[in-house]
Design an enzyme around this catalytic site. Structure first.
Site, PDB file in Angstrom:
ATOM      1  N   ASP A   1       0.822  -1.207   0.000  1.00 24.00           N
ATOM      2  CA  ASP A   1       0.000   0.000   0.000  1.00 24.00           C
ATOM      3  C   ASP A   1       0.856   1.258   0.000  1.00 24.00           C
ATOM      4  OD1 ASP A   1      -2.293  -1.434  -0.070  1.00 24.00           O
ATOM      5  OD2 ASP A   1      -2.537  -1.494   2.105  1.00 24.00           O
TER       6      ASP A   1
ATOM      7  N   LEU B   1     -20.594 -25.192 -24.160  1.00 20.31           N
ATOM      8  CA  LEU B   1     -20.185 -26.596 -24.061  1.00 20.31           C
ATOM      9  C   LEU B   1     -21.412 -27.489 -23.957  1.00 20.31           C
ATOM     10  CD1 LEU B   1     -17.346 -26.439 -21.369  1.00 20.31           C
ATOM     11  CD2 LEU B   1     -17.039 -27.016 -23.782  1.00 20.31           C
TER      12      LEU B   1
ATOM     13  N   GLU C   1     -10.050 -30.534 -16.819  1.00 23.62           N
ATOM     14  CA  GLU C   1      -9.842 -29.427 -15.887  1.00 23.62           C
ATOM     15  C   GLU C   1     -11.130 -29.077 -15.143  1.00 23.62           C
ATOM     16  OE1 GLU C   1      -9.621 -25.716 -18.672  1.00 23.62           O
ATOM     17  OE2 GLU C   1      -8.394 -27.295 -19.522  1.00 23.62           O
TER      18      GLU C   1
ATOM     19  N   LYS D   1     -14.355 -27.213 -13.954  1.00 20.80           N
ATOM     20  CA  LYS D   1     -15.260 -26.259 -14.594  1.00 20.80           C
ATOM     21  C   LYS D   1     -15.647 -25.247 -13.527  1.00 20.80           C
ATOM     22  CE  LYS D   1     -19.386 -26.013 -17.477  1.00 20.80           C
ATOM     23  NZ  LYS D   1     -20.099 -24.958 -16.776  1.00 20.80           N
TER      24      LYS D   1
ATOM     25  N   ASP E   1     -17.395 -22.109 -11.769  1.00 21.80           N
ATOM     26  CA  ASP E   1     -18.741 -21.551 -11.847  1.00 21.80           C
ATOM     27  C   ASP E   1     -18.688 -20.032 -11.748  1.00 21.80           C
ATOM     28  OD1 ASP E   1     -21.389 -21.771 -12.212  1.00 21.80           O
ATOM     29  OD2 ASP E   1     -21.872 -22.464 -10.191  1.00 21.80           O
TER      30      ASP E   1
ATOM     31  N   ARG F   1     -19.361 -12.921 -22.585  1.00 22.13           N
ATOM     32  CA  ARG F   1     -19.701 -13.821 -23.681  1.00 22.13           C
ATOM     33  C   ARG F   1     -20.851 -13.246 -24.525  1.00 22.13           C
ATOM     34  NH1 ARG F   1     -23.115 -18.119 -24.302  1.00 22.13           N
ATOM     35  NH2 ARG F   1     -22.436 -19.507 -25.961  1.00 22.13           N
TER      36      ARG F   1
ATOM     37  N   GLU G   1     -12.616 -17.688 -17.060  1.00 25.92           N
ATOM     38  CA  GLU G   1     -13.789 -17.513 -16.209  1.00 25.92           C
ATOM     39  C   GLU G   1     -13.509 -16.466 -15.132  1.00 25.92           C
ATOM     40  OE1 GLU G   1     -16.182 -19.355 -17.381  1.00 25.92           O
ATOM     41  OE2 GLU G   1     -17.659 -19.741 -15.798  1.00 25.92           O
TER      42      GLU G   1
ATOM     43  N   TYR H   1      -8.636 -20.434 -19.415  1.00 28.51           N
ATOM     44  CA  TYR H   1      -8.791 -21.836 -19.802  1.00 28.51           C
ATOM     45  C   TYR H   1      -8.683 -22.082 -21.300  1.00 28.51           C
ATOM     46  CZ  TYR H   1     -13.737 -20.385 -20.237  1.00 28.51           C
ATOM     47  OH  TYR H   1     -14.892 -19.731 -20.557  1.00 28.51           O
TER      48      TYR H   1
ATOM     49  N   LYS I   1     -11.198 -31.711 -22.822  1.00 30.48           N
ATOM     50  CA  LYS I   1     -10.890 -31.096 -24.115  1.00 30.48           C
ATOM     51  C   LYS I   1      -9.912 -31.962 -24.898  1.00 30.48           C
ATOM     52  CE  LYS I   1     -11.347 -26.560 -22.021  1.00 30.48           C
ATOM     53  NZ  LYS I   1     -10.669 -25.406 -21.424  1.00 30.48           N
TER      54      LYS I   1
ATOM     55  N   LYS J   1     -21.174 -32.444 -15.778  1.00 29.50           N
ATOM     56  CA  LYS J   1     -21.782 -31.635 -14.719  1.00 29.50           C
ATOM     57  C   LYS J   1     -22.047 -32.493 -13.491  1.00 29.50           C
ATOM     58  CE  LYS J   1     -23.532 -27.701 -15.563  1.00 29.50           C
ATOM     59  NZ  LYS J   1     -24.232 -27.203 -16.735  1.00 29.50           N
TER      60      LYS J   1
ATOM     61  N   CYS K   1     -41.918 -21.701  26.395  1.00 32.98           N
ATOM     62  CA  CYS K   1     -40.476 -21.772  26.165  1.00 32.98           C
ATOM     63  C   CYS K   1     -39.969 -23.179  26.492  1.00 32.98           C
ATOM     64  CB  CYS K   1     -39.779 -20.738  27.050  1.00 32.98           C
ATOM     65  SG  CYS K   1     -37.989 -20.904  27.051  1.00 32.98           S
TER      66      CYS K   1
ATOM     67  N   CYS L   1     -37.770 -22.937  29.920  1.00 34.92           N
ATOM     68  CA  CYS L   1     -38.265 -22.583  31.250  1.00 34.92           C
ATOM     69  C   CYS L   1     -39.776 -22.721  31.380  1.00 34.92           C
ATOM     70  CB  CYS L   1     -37.860 -21.148  31.597  1.00 34.92           C
ATOM     71  SG  CYS L   1     -38.699 -19.927  30.574  1.00 34.92           S
TER      72      CYS L   1
ATOM     73  N   CYS M   1     -39.315 -15.843  24.275  1.00 33.62           N
ATOM     74  CA  CYS M   1     -39.669 -16.268  25.622  1.00 33.62           C
ATOM     75  C   CYS M   1     -39.913 -14.986  26.434  1.00 33.62           C
ATOM     76  CB  CYS M   1     -38.533 -17.073  26.235  1.00 33.62           C
ATOM     77  SG  CYS M   1     -38.766 -17.395  27.986  1.00 33.62           S
TER      78      CYS M   1
ATOM     79  N   CYS N   1     -35.033 -16.352  31.965  1.00 33.38           N
ATOM     80  CA  CYS N   1     -34.961 -17.668  31.327  1.00 33.38           C
ATOM     81  C   CYS N   1     -33.506 -18.164  31.356  1.00 33.38           C
ATOM     82  CB  CYS N   1     -35.451 -17.569  29.885  1.00 33.38           C
ATOM     83  SG  CYS N   1     -35.301 -19.122  28.991  1.00 33.38           S
TER      84      CYS N   1
HETATM   85  S1  IVH Z   1     -13.855 -24.230 -22.233  1.00 36.60           S
HETATM   86  C1  IVH Z   1     -14.930 -24.088 -26.458  1.00 36.60           C
HETATM   87  N1  IVH Z   1     -13.013 -24.602 -19.766  1.00 36.60           N
HETATM   88  O1  IVH Z   1     -18.406 -23.227 -18.859  1.00 36.60           O
HETATM   89  C2  IVH Z   1     -14.831 -24.339 -25.034  1.00 36.60           C
HETATM   90  N2  IVH Z   1     -15.104 -23.553 -20.087  1.00 36.60           N
HETATM   91  O2  IVH Z   1     -20.856 -24.421 -19.863  1.00 36.60           O
HETATM   92  C3  IVH Z   1     -15.255 -23.186 -24.269  1.00 36.60           C
HETATM   93  N3  IVH Z   1     -16.204 -22.848 -18.026  1.00 36.60           N
HETATM   94  O3  IVH Z   1     -18.981 -20.832 -21.361  1.00 36.60           O
HETATM   95  C4  IVH Z   1     -15.236 -23.323 -22.815  1.00 36.60           C
HETATM   96  N4  IVH Z   1     -14.638 -23.557 -16.658  1.00 36.60           N
HETATM   97  O4  IVH Z   1     -17.797 -20.050 -19.205  1.00 36.60           O
HETATM   98  C5  IVH Z   1     -13.993 -24.130 -20.543  1.00 36.60           C
HETATM   99  N5  IVH Z   1     -12.137 -24.949 -17.637  1.00 36.60           N
HETATM  100  C6  IVH Z   1     -13.102 -24.484 -18.423  1.00 36.60           C
HETATM  101  C7  IVH Z   1     -14.245 -23.862 -17.899  1.00 36.60           C
HETATM  102  C8  IVH Z   1     -15.231 -23.412 -18.781  1.00 36.60           C
HETATM  103  C9  IVH Z   1     -15.808 -22.960 -16.756  1.00 36.60           C
HETATM  104  C10 IVH Z   1     -17.482 -22.245 -18.463  1.00 36.60           C
HETATM  105  C11 IVH Z   1     -17.360 -21.317 -19.636  1.00 36.60           C
HETATM  106  C12 IVH Z   1     -18.310 -21.842 -20.666  1.00 36.60           C
HETATM  107  C13 IVH Z   1     -19.245 -22.657 -19.831  1.00 36.60           C
HETATM  108  C14 IVH Z   1     -19.950 -23.722 -20.653  1.00 36.60           C
END
Ligand code: IVH
Length: 678
Positions: free
Chosen positions: A46, A92, A123, A125, A127, A146, A186, A238, A299, A323, A417, A420, A435, A440
């Site tokens: 800082d 996907l 890898e 996924k 959220d 996107r 992401e 990713y 992939k 998923k 209560c 008590c 109560c 109590c």
């Molecule tokens: S690859 C062409 N890798 O999941 C492939 N996506 O349900 C494009 N996401 O829109 C995505 N982790 O926002 C890829 N390790 C990962 C990911 C990932 C999360 C998300 C991404 C995508 C969505 C599809």
């Protein structure tokens, strides 16, 4: 040397120092946000940032857009513009079982020349929400969401505030800086940041975000980048959009070299069976991650094979998302347990047939209050769906009405209560049932649990089971009794060894040094939370001064309303309470608040501070008292005399004025870290 030359020399020196600071700060941001391995303290960071801001304020036209100072504050974005992606951001296809993954593997094989060697990368996924980052000659020039896959929103100003995203690629020496690089990944919010944000929002009476993904999306799509900056977002890369590398695994390695965090724990595997094994293992470890994941992505590794396979509509044929099933479970609600808290409120908890949910066995879930039970029409014996997100306590989502047999029993709201036996009452518009017994036993017990809790007196080694025993054995009746406990007495208790006893005595001793605000909060006076306690402590300084305060005097203090004022005066008018305080005094508890003189060496001592905008976690009053406690003057307007402006979200003209005058601007995190200094 002429004055002009002197000026030029100084300017040169300043600009060099600024450039050096920018590079150092970039390096430390990388260590902190990407590597998770900082080498300097936050305060040092800082200080460098403060110095850089000072220098940049002196020469505003020399500030590069990718200076670390430009991550916070910045200009307010006009309505997000649209950005056409260089190549579409694909989505996907989903798979929910090992069979579906096998079928994906077969589709991939049949789409490739016979006998082609096939490797996959698996890898996590994450959220969050997808983002494309465009780097031209190594510099971040544009970032977009996107959108519909072809056109997204321009969120460049906001993305710049995300510290794990390099504004300048860290291209190693000897490697060529790419002319154009489209990094995809992401944007997400770590769970702890999500919880903190929701707590702060709840405290301000704002609606809470349902999950970290919504919170991340809401934070990225902010018109004011300062809001985004305050939200602790992060980023995992990713994919490289244009596929310049031969293999996805090589792109990931390259992104790592360039200073990105890439999907943590990604793995190169030789076939789909290994990919499935990875996913099985990941299913058991993912809950320990600091962020939410909703599956795993497989992939095809070779980019030439990805090209052959192509896409169907919006989904590539070369990748798939597995998923995880949602973190919900069905079980039977066997009973409802009503517990009395320290304010006398009865809270219902569902007693469930134990069921496994995201790696743990759940046998209780919160039902909040009577209205919640009625709204969901919950009955004893119902089959219910419970859910659990991250570390958040399980909750009953809904009743499975289709499974009602007719034997379910309506919930009876207790009339008495459970502790008590006194009558309970529901007041006016309150959702809570209380109560009515002012003595109590639950109040005493829960009051003690509160007294020792971390935010209050912070007495370690004195959990609820210890308190229950102390009460049962008659060793303690109220909080002041804690301070006369002896080692011998403690040793008569179950599961209390010599070491635990000594630790507890030591914790009790240490707690005597707490400042008055902790004690005031620990007393459990109705409506006096941690924040109000601090305001009262700093306003009055000693308990004796507070004791004499009249309702009007209290209510005149900023942020202390009539309700609080009355509650405080009432508490101090009860002789038993005065007695309690007297015993605390005899036990040697410190009952005052640090005086300003003791703080003269604090960096904010004697400085003039102006707060503007909404701070992400601190309330205005809280921030103000904190600053005043260390001897700062807090002013309402910015002038040349202002030393620091602490700016939060939607900081308007005051921030602008500060920038014009070259006053140092801090964000909340910087303010807090300087506050920590002594
Ligand atoms: S690859 C062409 N890798 O999941 C492939 N996506 O349900 C494009 N996401 O829109 C995505 N982790 O926002 C890829 N390790 C990962 C990911 C990932 C999360 C998300 C991404 C995508 C969505 C599809």
């Amino acid at each position: 040397m002429s004055e002009e030359d002197l000026f030029a020399a100084e300017r040169k020196e300043d600009l060099e120092e600024a450039e050096r600071l920018r590079n150092e700060l970039r390096h430390h941001e990388y260590l902190y946000y990407v590597q998770d391995a900082p080498e300097i303290t936050d305060a040092e960071y800082d200080r460098m940032m403060v110095r850089l801001r000072e220098l940049e304020a002196k020469y505003p036209d020399t500030v590069p857009a990718d200076s670390p100072t430009q991550r916070v504050g910045g200009k307010v974005a006009p309505e997000f513009g649209e950005v056409k992606h260089l190549t579409p951001l694909l989505s996907l296809g989903n798979a929910f079982s090992a069979e579906e993954l096998q079928a994906f593997d077969e589709r991939v094989r049949s789409g490739l020349p016979a006998g082609a060697e096939l490797e996959y990368v698996v890898e996590p996924k994450i959220d969050g929400l997808a983002c494309s980052l465009i780097y031209e000659n190594g510099r971040l020039v544009r970032a977009a969401t996107r959108g519909d896959g072809t056109v997204g929103e321009n969120v460049t100003a906001n993305v710049r505030t995300i510290r794990s995203i390099p504004l300048v690629l860290k291209v190693p020496e000897g490697e060529e800086v790419p002319e154009l690089l489209d990094v995809r990944g992401e944007v997400y919010m770590p769970r702890h940041a999500f919880m903190r944000l929701n707590e702060a929002r709840a405290e301000r009476g704002e609606s809470e975000f349902a999950n970290p993904r919504n919170a991340a999306a809401g934070s990225l799509r902010q018109l004011d980048p300062a809001v985004t900056a305050a939200r602790s977002l992060s980023f995992f890369a990713y994919l490289v959009g244009d596929g310049a590398q031969d293999k996805h695994s090589e792109s990931m390695a390259m992104l790592t070299r360039y200073g990105f965090k890439v999907s943590e724990g990604y793995k190169l595997v030789q076939n789909i069976v290994e990919a499935i094994d990875y996913i099985k293992a990941f299913a058991t470890t993912r809950n320990a991650l600091a962020y939410d994941t909703d599956g795993a992505v497989i992939k095809v590794n070779a980019v030439y094979q990805q090209r052959i396979l192509g896409a169907t509509g919006k989904d590539p044929r070369w990748a798939i998302a597995y998923k995880f099933p949602p973190e919900q479970a069905e079980t039977t609600l066997e009973d409802i347990d009503w517990r009395v808290g320290r304010t006398g409120v009865l809270t219902p908890t569902a007693v469930l047939t134990p069921v496994k949910l995201s790696g743990s066995v759940i046998s209780r879930a919160t039902l909040h209050n009577e209205d919640f039970i009625r709204e969901k029409d919950i009955r004893i014996g119902d089959r219910v769906i419970i859910n659990k997100a991250g570390e958040i306590i399980p909750e009953v989502l809904r009743v499975v009405l289709e499974k009602r047999t007719g034997d379910e029993q309506p919930v009876v709201i207790p009339a008495n209560c459970p502790e008590c036996g006194w009558e309970v009452a529901r007041k006016g518009s309150e959702a809570a049932i209380r109560c009515t017994n002012p003595h109590c036993p639950a109040l005493g017990r829960e009051g003690l649990v509160h007294f020792v809790s971390r935010e209050a007196m912070n007495i370690d080694g004195c959990g609820p089971s210890v308190i229950n025993q102390l009460l049962d054995k008659g060793l303690v009746r109220d909080a002041a009794d804690l301070y006369s406990l002896t080692r011998e007495e403690l040793l008569t208790m179950d599961r209390m060894g010599a070491k635990s006893a000594d630790n507890l005595l030591q914790a009790l001793e240490a707690s005597k040094e707490n400042e008055l605000d902790k004690l005031l909060f620990a007393l459990g006076i109705r409506h006096v939370g941690a924040k109000v306690a601090r305001i009262l402590a700093s306003e009055f300084g000693t308990v004796d001064r507070l004791l004499q305060a009249e309702t009007e005097e209290l209510a005149a203090i900023k942020d202390i309303g009539d309700k609080i004022a009355e509650s405080v005066v009432t508490w101090f008018s009860v002789p038993a309470n005065i007695d309690l305080l007297e015993r605390f005094r005899q036990d040697g508890l410190k009952m005052e608040f640090a005086t300003r003189e003791e703080q003269t060496n604090h960096p904010f001592f004697g400085k003039t501070l102006v707060f503007t905008g909404t701070l992400p976690t601190l309330g205005r009053a809280e921030a103000k008292t904190m600053a005043q406690d260390v001897g700062a003057k807090v002013s309402g307007s910015v002038s040349r005399k202002t030393d620091y402006v602490i700016a939060g979200a939607e900081a308007g003209s005051k921030l602008e004025k500060a920038q014009q005058l070259g006053v140092t601007v801090l964000d909340e995190a910087q303010f807090l870290s300087i506050m920590e200094e002594k």
